[in-house]
Scaffold this motif. Structure first.
Motif, PDB file in Angstrom:
ATOM      1  N   ILE A  63      -0.592   0.643  -8.285  1.00 24.86           N
ATOM      2  CA  ILE A  63       0.150   1.241  -7.182  1.00 24.86           C
ATOM      3  C   ILE A  63      -0.454   2.587  -6.795  1.00 24.86           C
ATOM      4  CG2 ILE A  63       1.873   2.376  -8.659  1.00 24.86           C
ATOM      5  CD1 ILE A  63       2.446   0.763  -5.202  1.00 24.86           C
ATOM      6  N   ASP A  64      -0.961   3.351  -7.782  1.00 24.83           N
ATOM      7  CA  ASP A  64      -1.620   4.625  -7.459  1.00 24.83           C
ATOM      8  C   ASP A  64      -2.867   4.387  -6.609  1.00 24.83           C
ATOM      9  OD1 ASP A  64       0.282   6.040  -8.824  1.00 24.83           O
ATOM     10  OD2 ASP A  64      -0.919   6.321 -10.639  1.00 24.83           O
ATOM     11  N   THR A  65      -3.615   3.345  -6.951  1.00 22.27           N
ATOM     12  CA  THR A  65      -4.819   3.020  -6.175  1.00 22.27           C
ATOM     13  C   THR A  65      -4.452   2.582  -4.762  1.00 22.27           C
ATOM     14  OG1 THR A  65      -5.890   2.305  -8.233  1.00 22.27           O
ATOM     15  CG2 THR A  65      -6.943   1.673  -6.170  1.00 22.27           C
TER      16      THR A  65
ATOM     17  N   PHE B 228      -1.732  -6.820  -2.802  1.00 15.90           N
ATOM     18  CA  PHE B 228      -1.944  -5.496  -2.208  1.00 15.90           C
ATOM     19  C   PHE B 228      -2.901  -5.546  -1.018  1.00 15.90           C
ATOM     20  CE2 PHE B 228      -0.169  -4.471  -6.291  1.00 15.90           C
ATOM     21  CZ  PHE B 228       0.607  -3.339  -6.046  1.00 15.90           C
ATOM     22  N   VAL B 229      -2.913  -6.658  -0.307  1.00 17.65           N
ATOM     23  CA  VAL B 229      -3.792  -6.762   0.857  1.00 17.65           C
ATOM     24  C   VAL B 229      -3.344  -5.805   1.964  1.00 17.65           C
ATOM     25  CG1 VAL B 229      -2.502  -8.621   2.008  1.00 17.65           C
ATOM     26  CG2 VAL B 229      -4.981  -8.450   2.321  1.00 17.65           C
ATOM     27  N   PHE B 230      -2.072  -5.436   1.988  1.00 19.12           N
ATOM     28  CA  PHE B 230      -1.589  -4.486   2.996  1.00 19.12           C
ATOM     29  C   PHE B 230      -2.242  -3.118   2.814  1.00 19.12           C
ATOM     30  CE2 PHE B 230       2.013  -1.957   4.970  1.00 19.12           C
ATOM     31  CZ  PHE B 230       1.808  -2.438   6.254  1.00 19.12           C
ATOM     32  N   ALA B 231      -2.545  -2.744   1.557  1.00 14.96           N
ATOM     33  CA  ALA B 231      -3.237  -1.477   1.300  1.00 14.96           C
ATOM     34  C   ALA B 231      -4.665  -1.526   1.838  1.00 14.96           C
ATOM     35  CB  ALA B 231      -3.245  -1.177  -0.196  1.00 14.96           C
ATOM     36  N   VAL B 232      -5.293  -2.697   1.787  1.00 15.46           N
ATOM     37  CA  VAL B 232      -6.635  -2.854   2.354  1.00 15.46           C
ATOM     38  C   VAL B 232      -6.583  -2.644   3.873  1.00 15.46           C
ATOM     39  CG1 VAL B 232      -8.569  -4.443   2.665  1.00 15.46           C
ATOM     40  CG2 VAL B 232      -7.299  -4.420   0.501  1.00 15.46           C
ATOM     41  N   ALA B 233      -5.552  -3.211   4.507  1.00 13.37           N
ATOM     42  CA  ALA B 233      -5.383  -2.988   5.956  1.00 13.37           C
ATOM     43  C   ALA B 233      -5.212  -1.509   6.241  1.00 13.37           C
ATOM     44  CB  ALA B 233      -4.176  -3.782   6.462  1.00 13.37           C
TER      45      ALA B 233
ATOM     46  N   SER C 229       6.532  -3.027  -1.538  1.00 14.77           N
ATOM     47  CA  SER C 229       5.935  -2.855  -2.871  1.00 14.77           C
ATOM     48  C   SER C 229       4.613  -2.102  -2.778  1.00 14.77           C
ATOM     49  CB  SER C 229       5.707  -4.221  -3.525  1.00 14.77           C
ATOM     50  OG  SER C 229       6.925  -4.897  -3.744  1.00 14.77           O
ATOM     51  N   SER C 230       3.800  -2.464  -1.782  1.00 18.30           N
ATOM     52  CA  SER C 230       2.507  -1.800  -1.614  1.00 18.30           C
ATOM     53  C   SER C 230       2.665  -0.320  -1.314  1.00 18.30           C
ATOM     54  CB  SER C 230       1.706  -2.473  -0.490  1.00 18.30           C
ATOM     55  OG  SER C 230       1.428  -3.828  -0.794  1.00 18.30           O
TER      56      SER C 230
END
Length: 387
Positions: A234-236, A267-272, A328-329
């Motif tokens: 989650i930190d990443t 966590f694909v939303f974080a990639v976006a 969650s992301s």
């Protein structure tokens, strides 16, 4: 005449005139995001596990292509056919969910998958939309089925599914199906007092899960206490959002995403967020919101109780799944291994969501005759009773 002229009476023209084109277009926009973000998220994950850089990309192209075909094909079905498909598919997936407890593939302490030659199947993903449609029909039946009212059968079916999901365990899926069932009971006219009691029981079940399941307790404690446990993922993810800023680093320019273990999935939303920034993240949220709100608005003009309750359950499951993944992301709720519809990697996820959206489009499509749900399926049940 043009293909969509009202003088054109071909099956495709009739389908195109009557289907909710806004929801259909939004679904294919999400599939497009799935292709783009898999190109960005998956190569580093594949290399990390010793596979070809393109392994996840090539598989997801196949999954999303099949998903697009499912959306189109199911959206052309009549309401009665959707009900029969849900009843037969639900029975098969219920049996397959039982099978996971005996012969399922165990991953991270849970038995939710059945190994197939080209992919691992998670039956509960397909059980969710089938349950919503069958329950919608059971709750809106004016007469008994056999010796029991439809609502009692629906409640028994829910309890059976809840027991199976608890045994896997899959608390996230159990929570979603519980929310779907409560939403359907509310839409069907259950008094607010009883709805509140159901929500209270759901919250009590969450508290019980905290004490019974170690992985649930670990996730909640890590969410509430930053100094407890491993917060690497989650930190990443939060670093990735921060690195992207408003407009993102650009396609292929993200660096923090390469450090995310589940960048292609949960966590694909974080990639976006890192590669395309806040603007595209808001666009993705807007597309999901459009599907949910648009469907609910169409239901306000619908007169068939079965369609209203079944579709409300389908769109509740779809919207809640998207919310849980994105929240969650962003560390707004405890982390939960739930995919982002059409965007995260996974064959079961992509195809089950496509089935749900196809059913939504079919049920909300303007019907032109021969589409009632009381013929055929109910007549067969009556024959069984009189035999």
């Amino acid at each position: 005449m043009s293909g969509n002229s009202r003088l054109d009476d071909s099956p495709f023209a009739r389908w195109w005139r009557n289907v909710d084109r806004t929801t259909l277009i939004c679904a294919f926009i999400l599939i497009g995001f799935g292709y783009i973000l898999m190109l960005a998220a998956s190569p580093a994950v594949a290399v990390r596990i010793g596979a070809s850089r393109n392994m996840f990309i090539l598989k997801q192209v196949e999954f999303l292509t099949i998903a697009g075909l499912i959306v189109f094909t199911v959206s052309t079905l009549q309401r009665r056919t959707v009900l029969i498909l849900s009843a037969v598919g639900g029975a098969l997936m219920l049996g397959a969910t039982m099978l996971t407890l005996v012969h399922g593939v165990e991953i991270k302490g849970a038995r939710r998958w059945i190994a197939l030659p080209l992919m691992s199947l998670q039956p509960s993903e397909f059980l969710k939309p089938c349950f919503a449609v069958v329950t919608g029909w059971l709750l809106t039946r004016p007469r008994r089925i056999g010796i029991l009212p439809g609502a009692a059968i629906a409640g028994g079916l829910y309890l059976l599914i809840a027991l199976l999901l608890k045994s896997q365990p899959d608390i996230g899926m159990l929570s979603v199906i519980t929310a779907v069932f409560l939403a359907q009971l509310f839409v069907n006219g259950l008094p607010l007092v009883l709805v509140g009691a159901g929500v209270g029981l759901m919250m009590g079940g969450g508290v019980a899960a905290f004490f019974v399941f170690p992985h649930v307790r670990s996730r909640v404690e890590r969410f509430l206490h930053p100094d407890v446990g491993d917060h690497y993922q989650i930190d990443t993810a939060m670093r990735a959002f921060g690195n992207g800023g408003l407009l993102g680093r650009g396609p292929g320019e993200g660096r923090v995403k390469d450090l995310l273990p589940d960048a292609h999935a949960d966590f694909v939303f974080a990639v976006a967020g890192e590669e395309y920034g806040l603007v595209v993240c808001l666009l993705i949220i807007m597309v999901f919101t459009t599907i949910v709100v648009r469907t609910l608005l169409r239901l306000m003009r619908e007169s068939d109780p079965f369609v209203i309750v079944a579709t409300a359950g389908l769109v509740t499951g779809f919207g809640l799944q998207a919310f849980v993944n994105m929240a969650s992301s962003l560390h707004l709720i405890p982390t939960k291994g739930m995919t982002l519809p059409f965007i995260s990697y996974g064959g079961s996820s992509a195809m089950s969501v496509a089935l749900a959206i196809g059913m939504v489009l079919a049920l909300t499509r303007h019907q032109t005759g021969g589409t009632g749900t009381d013929d055929g399926f109910v007549t067969t049940l009556r024959h069984w009773r009189s035999a």
